[in-house]
Design a protein around this motif. Sequence first.
Motif, PDB file in Angstrom:
ATOM      1  N   ILE A  64    -109.962 -21.092 -25.851  1.00 31.63           N
ATOM      2  CA  ILE A  64    -111.265 -21.608 -25.468  1.00 31.63           C
ATOM      3  C   ILE A  64    -111.049 -22.416 -24.198  1.00 31.63           C
ATOM      4  O   ILE A  64    -110.037 -23.114 -24.063  1.00 31.63           O
ATOM      5  N   TYR A  65    -111.966 -22.310 -23.234  1.00 29.08           N
ATOM      6  CA  TYR A  65    -111.780 -23.019 -21.977  1.00 29.08           C
ATOM      7  C   TYR A  65    -113.100 -23.540 -21.425  1.00 29.08           C
ATOM      8  O   TYR A  65    -114.173 -23.112 -21.826  1.00 29.08           O
ATOM      9  N   ALA A  66    -112.977 -24.473 -20.484  1.00 31.24           N
ATOM     10  CA  ALA A  66    -114.107 -24.969 -19.700  1.00 31.24           C
ATOM     11  C   ALA A  66    -113.684 -24.941 -18.240  1.00 31.24           C
ATOM     12  O   ALA A  66    -112.533 -25.237 -17.921  1.00 31.24           O
ATOM     13  N   SER A  67    -114.598 -24.558 -17.360  1.00 34.48           N
ATOM     14  CA  SER A  67    -114.305 -24.482 -15.924  1.00 34.48           C
ATOM     15  C   SER A  67    -115.413 -25.161 -15.127  1.00 34.48           C
ATOM     16  O   SER A  67    -116.386 -24.526 -14.728  1.00 34.48           O
ATOM     17  N   PRO A  68    -115.293 -26.467 -14.888  1.00 31.44           N
ATOM     18  CA  PRO A  68    -116.263 -27.122 -14.014  1.00 31.44           C
ATOM     19  C   PRO A  68    -115.944 -26.807 -12.551  1.00 31.44           C
ATOM     20  O   PRO A  68    -114.773 -26.658 -12.182  1.00 31.44           O
ATOM     21  N   SER A  69    -116.985 -26.680 -11.711  1.00 34.52           N
ATOM     22  CA  SER A  69    -116.763 -26.375 -10.295  1.00 34.52           C
ATOM     23  C   SER A  69    -117.894 -26.934  -9.435  1.00 34.52           C
ATOM     24  O   SER A  69    -118.994 -27.172  -9.919  1.00 34.52           O
ATOM     25  N   LEU A  70    -117.580 -27.133  -8.159  1.00 29.78           N
ATOM     26  CA  LEU A  70    -118.544 -27.571  -7.153  1.00 29.78           C
ATOM     27  C   LEU A  70    -118.451 -26.638  -5.965  1.00 29.78           C
ATOM     28  O   LEU A  70    -117.392 -26.068  -5.707  1.00 29.78           O
TER      29      LEU A  70
END
Length: 123
Positions: A64-70
């Motif tokens: 399971i993963y999370a990928s925050p980005s701007l």
Amino acid sequence: IGIALTYKWNPHISFGVAVKREDIMNGYALRGQYRLNDKRCSPIGALDIGLTSLNEDGKKDNSIYASPSLGLSIRAGESYFDIKAGYKIGSKLQGVDIYNINGLFIGLSWTHTTKLLQRKNHN
């Protein structure tokens, strides 16, 4: 390489699902994106939360993963060109050992919007 099916809730918010295919990994994610303004050029923020399936030497495992980005979004008519930088946070378990799949990423994407299922007003 990936494909996403998203719904543009209003000029700022879109959400949907994404499917990614890499060398030995497949990813499935729920995606949310916020576009700061509706001008031609706009800062964006995005978050993918999903599952990565890894097939390594015949062994399969999931994470399971999370990928925050701007990034920056450039609108051209009904299309958007986005460039984002972010960090993938997750781990995969294999027996009792933990293998990290964390890392920085840069993404380039193109989105085309249609009038299909479009709301009449965005108030």
